[in-house]
Design an enzyme around this catalytic site. Sequence first.
Site, PDB file in Angstrom:
ATOM      1  N   PHE A 179       0.989  -1.174   0.084  1.00  0.00           N
ATOM      2  CA  PHE A 179       0.215   0.003   0.088  1.00  0.00           C
ATOM      3  C   PHE A 179       0.933   1.147  -0.010  1.00  0.00           C
ATOM      4  O   PHE A 179       0.605   2.153   0.901  1.00  0.00           O
ATOM      5  CB  PHE A 179      -1.210  -0.155   1.194  1.00  0.00           C
ATOM      6  CG  PHE A 179      -1.954  -1.087   1.442  1.00  0.00           C
ATOM      7  CD1 PHE A 179      -3.135  -0.750   0.495  1.00  0.00           C
ATOM      8  CD2 PHE A 179      -1.679  -2.332   1.749  1.00  0.00           C
ATOM      9  CE1 PHE A 179      -4.238  -1.842   0.286  1.00  0.00           C
ATOM     10  CE2 PHE A 179      -2.606  -3.274   1.457  1.00  0.00           C
ATOM     11  CZ  PHE A 179      -3.817  -3.034   0.875  1.00  0.00           C
ATOM     12  N   HIS A 180       1.769   1.297  -1.097  1.00  0.00           N
ATOM     13  CA  HIS A 180       2.534   2.566  -1.149  1.00  0.00           C
ATOM     14  C   HIS A 180       3.422   2.458  -2.623  1.00  0.00           C
ATOM     15  O   HIS A 180       3.214   1.304  -2.958  1.00  0.00           O
ATOM     16  CB  HIS A 180       3.524   2.462  -0.020  1.00  0.00           C
ATOM     17  CG  HIS A 180       4.504   1.411   0.069  1.00  0.00           C
ATOM     18  ND1 HIS A 180       4.481   0.470   0.998  1.00  0.00           N
ATOM     19  CD2 HIS A 180       5.573   1.095  -0.734  1.00  0.00           C
ATOM     20  CE1 HIS A 180       5.584  -0.454   0.855  1.00  0.00           C
ATOM     21  NE2 HIS A 180       6.280  -0.018  -0.395  1.00  0.00           N
ATOM     22  N   ALA A 181       3.884   3.617  -2.669  1.00  0.00           N
ATOM     23  CA  ALA A 181       4.929   3.860  -3.977  1.00  0.00           C
ATOM     24  C   ALA A 181       6.131   4.157  -3.595  1.00  0.00           C
ATOM     25  O   ALA A 181       6.239   4.951  -2.432  1.00  0.00           O
ATOM     26  CB  ALA A 181       4.117   4.492  -5.100  1.00  0.00           C
TER      27      ALA A 181
ATOM     28  N   HIS B 181       1.890  -0.401  -5.041  1.00  0.00           N
ATOM     29  CA  HIS B 181       1.661  -1.629  -4.988  1.00  0.00           C
ATOM     30  C   HIS B 181       1.072  -2.369  -3.909  1.00  0.00           C
ATOM     31  O   HIS B 181       1.369  -1.733  -2.692  1.00  0.00           O
ATOM     32  CB  HIS B 181       3.014  -2.488  -5.421  1.00  0.00           C
ATOM     33  CG  HIS B 181       4.064  -1.990  -4.584  1.00  0.00           C
ATOM     34  ND1 HIS B 181       4.791  -0.672  -4.824  1.00  0.00           N
ATOM     35  CD2 HIS B 181       5.062  -2.280  -3.573  1.00  0.00           C
ATOM     36  CE1 HIS B 181       5.709  -0.481  -3.940  1.00  0.00           C
ATOM     37  NE2 HIS B 181       5.913  -1.453  -3.194  1.00  0.00           N
TER      38      HIS B 181
END
Length: 137
Positions: free
Chosen positions: A49-51, A96
């Site tokens: 839950f980040h980029a 992602h």
Amino acid sequence: MDLIEIKKLKQFDDSRGSLVFLEELNDINFQIKRVYYLFNLNCNEPRGFHAHYQTEQFAICIAGSCEILLDDGQKRQTVKLDKSNMGLYIHKMIWHEMYNFSGDCVLLVLASQKYNEQDYIRNYDDFVKEVNKLTEF
Ligand code: TYD
């Protein structure tokens, strides 16, 4: 553009077992500054839950299986990783999420940058804003 970029690594099988290797800049297109791995995973608890602003990553499910969702701010695609010689590029500025881990899943990740929390975008709306800034021109 396809978000799913899989690289198949060479595998050597013989009666003793199997071996897979990769070399930075030969088999993957960046220099490796960091390696981490995820294991003892809970199939009901997605991760990621980040980029990243800069970090390029290459993820190999070296045992078991999991699914990875990639999102470039416009489209989302998912892929199942279930082969120890199959790596997925997670490029910079790609949101992602990892989920559906099998009980025996070990996810090995090679990264182009050392750990730096400043390189993370952990809020999806902020991620979309950052993507839009890059594509404004
Ligand atoms: P986190 O970002 O929550 O993992 P995931 O991307 O799988 O959801 O990371 C968990 C913890 O580990 C968090 O406190 C940051 C730390 N961490 C490091 O110190 N170095 C690293 O290289 C990574 C990937 C995480």
